[in-house]
Design a protein around this motif. Structure first.
Motif, PDB file in Angstrom:
ATOM      1  N   PRO A  41       0.826  -1.206   0.000  1.00 38.26           N
ATOM      2  CA  PRO A  41       0.000   0.000   0.000  1.00 38.26           C
ATOM      3  C   PRO A  41       0.864   1.261   0.000  1.00 38.26           C
ATOM      4  O   PRO A  41       2.017   1.242   0.401  1.00 38.26           O
ATOM      5  N   GLU A  42       0.261   2.343  -0.466  1.00 35.18           N
ATOM      6  CA  GLU A  42       0.978   3.625  -0.493  1.00 35.18           C
ATOM      7  C   GLU A  42       0.678   4.409   0.777  1.00 35.18           C
ATOM      8  O   GLU A  42      -0.185   4.053   1.555  1.00 35.18           O
ATOM      9  N   ASN A  43       1.415   5.500   0.968  1.00 29.67           N
ATOM     10  CA  ASN A  43       1.259   6.379   2.129  1.00 29.67           C
ATOM     11  C   ASN A  43       1.442   5.616   3.440  1.00 29.67           C
ATOM     12  O   ASN A  43       0.594   5.653   4.331  1.00 29.67           O
ATOM     13  N   GLN A  49       6.811   1.123   6.898  1.00 27.75           N
ATOM     14  CA  GLN A  49       7.963   1.029   6.006  1.00 27.75           C
ATOM     15  C   GLN A  49       9.053   0.164   6.620  1.00 27.75           C
ATOM     16  O   GLN A  49       9.702  -0.620   5.920  1.00 27.75           O
TER      17      GLN A  49
END
Length: 86
Positions: A41-43, A49
């Protein structure tokens, strides 16, 4: 030889178990969709991370750790034996 095999097998199983858990959390968008192989997924926040980086580290540790105990250490011992008999 059995000692090296079980060490390599332990590294392989525990590392891949951790990899599958993290991949299940971050790379499985839904129950009916792609399992463990979807894009991340992004953000993401910092800890997310870090988890994805840790997932990559677990994969490399599994591969290199297993190769070390199953291939490199036994090959080194056989090489040492061959050099000692000369």
């Amino acid at each position: 030889m059995a000692d090296e095999f079980i060490k390599g097998f332990t590294i392989l199983t525990t590392s891949m178990l951790g990899w599958m858990v993290i991949a299940g959390w971050y790379n499985t968008p839904g129950f009916e969709e792609a399992q463990l192989s979807a894009a991340a997924p992004e953000n993401l926040q910092m800890l997310d991370q870090f988890a994805l980086t840790f997932k990559s580290g677990l994969l490399w540790f599994a591969l290199l750790g297993t190769l070390t105990f199953w291939v490199f250490i036994p090959a080194g011992r056989e090489l040492r034996k061959a050099m000692a008999t000369e």
